[in-house]
Design a protein around this motif. Sequence first.
Motif, short mmCIF file in Angstrom:
data_model
loop_
_atom_site.label_atom_id
_atom_site.label_comp_id
_atom_site.label_asym_id
_atom_site.label_seq_id
_atom_site.Cartn_x
_atom_site.Cartn_y
_atom_site.Cartn_z
N ASP A 108 0.81 -1.22 0.00
CA ASP A 108 0.00 0.00 0.00
C ASP A 108 0.85 1.27 0.00
OD1 ASP A 108 -2.25 -1.55 0.08
OD2 ASP A 108 -2.48 -1.41 2.26
N GLU A 109 2.15 1.14 0.21
CA GLU A 109 3.02 2.30 0.35
C GLU A 109 2.97 3.22 -0.86
OE1 GLU A 109 7.50 2.12 0.17
OE2 GLU A 109 7.14 2.15 2.32
N ASP A 110 2.92 2.66 -2.05
CA ASP A 110 2.93 3.48 -3.26
C ASP A 110 1.59 4.17 -3.51
OD1 ASP A 110 5.54 2.85 -3.78
OD2 ASP A 110 5.03 1.10 -4.99
N LYS A 111 0.54 3.77 -2.81
CA LYS A 111 -0.77 4.38 -3.00
C LYS A 111 -0.94 5.65 -2.17
CE LYS A 111 -2.84 -0.14 -3.78
NZ LYS A 111 -3.70 -1.16 -3.22
N LEU A 112 -0.03 5.92 -1.25
CA LEU A 112 -0.12 7.10 -0.39
C LEU A 112 0.14 8.36 -1.21
CD1 LEU A 112 -0.52 7.76 2.63
CD2 LEU A 112 1.96 7.84 2.82
N PRO A 113 -0.76 9.34 -1.16
CA PRO A 113 -0.55 10.57 -1.93
C PRO A 113 0.69 11.31 -1.46
CG PRO A 113 -2.79 10.43 -1.09
CD PRO A 113 -2.02 9.33 -0.45
N ILE A 114 1.50 11.77 -2.38
CA ILE A 114 2.77 12.42 -2.05
C ILE A 114 2.55 13.71 -1.26
CG2 ILE A 114 3.01 13.69 -4.22
CD1 ILE A 114 5.86 11.94 -2.33
N LYS A 115 1.48 14.45 -1.56
CA LYS A 115 1.22 15.69 -0.81
C LYS A 115 0.95 15.40 0.66
CE LYS A 115 -0.51 18.61 -4.51
NZ LYS A 115 -1.63 19.39 -5.03
N GLN A 116 0.23 14.33 0.92
CA GLN A 116 -0.07 13.95 2.30
C GLN A 116 1.21 13.53 3.02
OE1 GLN A 116 -3.03 10.92 2.54
NE2 GLN A 116 -2.94 10.76 4.76
N LEU A 117 2.07 12.84 2.33
CA LEU A 117 3.34 12.41 2.90
C LEU A 117 4.23 13.60 3.23
CD1 LEU A 117 5.16 9.95 3.53
CD2 LEU A 117 6.02 10.15 1.22
N ILE A 118 4.34 14.55 2.31
CA ILE A 118 5.16 15.73 2.54
C ILE A 118 4.62 16.55 3.71
CG2 ILE A 118 5.82 17.96 1.52
CD1 ILE A 118 6.03 16.47 -1.18
N LYS A 176 6.11 16.83 11.41
CA LYS A 176 6.99 16.16 12.38
C LYS A 176 8.33 16.88 12.47
CE LYS A 176 4.24 12.92 13.63
NZ LYS A 176 3.64 12.95 14.95
N MET A 177 8.84 17.37 11.35
CA MET A 177 10.12 18.06 11.34
C MET A 177 10.05 19.34 12.16
SD MET A 177 12.99 17.35 10.28
CE MET A 177 14.52 18.15 10.44
N LYS A 178 8.93 20.07 12.09
CA LYS A 178 8.77 21.28 12.89
C LYS A 178 8.81 20.95 14.38
CE LYS A 178 6.12 23.94 9.55
NZ LYS A 178 4.79 24.45 9.18
N ASP A 179 8.18 19.83 14.76
CA ASP A 179 8.20 19.40 16.16
C ASP A 179 9.62 19.05 16.60
OD1 ASP A 179 5.47 19.72 16.29
OD2 ASP A 179 5.02 17.59 16.00
N VAL A 180 10.35 18.34 15.75
CA VAL A 180 11.73 17.96 16.07
C VAL A 180 12.60 19.20 16.23
CG1 VAL A 180 13.81 16.84 15.17
CG2 VAL A 180 11.60 15.68 15.02
N LEU A 181 12.50 20.15 15.30
CA LEU A 181 13.32 21.36 15.38
C LEU A 181 12.97 22.20 16.60
CD1 LEU A 181 13.50 22.43 11.63
CD2 LEU A 181 15.28 21.38 13.02
N ARG A 182 11.69 22.22 16.99
CA ARG A 182 11.28 22.97 18.17
C ARG A 182 11.93 22.38 19.43
NH1 ARG A 182 6.78 21.96 21.01
NH2 ARG A 182 5.90 20.81 19.27
N ARG A 235 13.84 9.24 -7.32
CA ARG A 235 12.90 8.38 -6.64
C ARG A 235 13.48 7.92 -5.32
NH1 ARG A 235 10.45 2.68 -8.71
NH2 ARG A 235 8.85 2.54 -7.11
N ILE A 236 12.69 8.10 -4.24
CA ILE A 236 13.15 7.67 -2.93
C ILE A 236 12.13 6.74 -2.33
CG2 ILE A 236 14.50 9.76 -2.48
CD1 ILE A 236 12.15 10.69 -0.73
N LYS A 237 12.59 5.88 -1.46
CA LYS A 237 11.69 4.98 -0.74
C LYS A 237 11.80 5.35 0.74
CE LYS A 237 10.12 0.36 -0.55
NZ LYS A 237 9.53 -0.48 -1.51
N ILE A 238 10.69 5.66 1.34
CA ILE A 238 10.67 6.18 2.71
C ILE A 238 10.95 5.08 3.74
CG2 ILE A 238 9.28 7.37 4.43
CD1 ILE A 238 10.10 9.13 2.14
N PHE A 239 10.30 3.94 3.60
CA PHE A 239 10.45 2.90 4.63
C PHE A 239 11.18 1.71 4.14
CE2 PHE A 239 6.67 5.29 5.76
CZ PHE A 239 6.99 5.67 7.03
#
Length: 77
Positions: free
Chosen positions: A8-18, A24-30, A73-77
């Motif tokens: 199902d990983e490839d079915k995830l919309p890229i905008k939602q992933l970004i 999460k990155m904002k939380d980490v930087l904070r 092309r990158i693979k997240i997991f």
Amino acid sequence: MTVKSLNDEDKLPIKQLIKAVNKKMKDVLRVVDALNLGRTEVKADGVYRTFNNGDSVKLAEGNFKRRRITEKRIKIF
């Protein structure tokens, strides 16, 4: 959409992933800024850590030229 399997990983919309990664990155930087752990920067002559008060420490020395990524092309997991 929740990914339940690797198929199902490839079915995830890229905008939602970004959007999720940016949130999460904002939380980490904070947290990093609150703990004054410093942010790591790679410059041409080495790797530096810059703290909230402006102090900069050189962590590694070397030649770190910019490189172009040939494959986008990158693979997240």
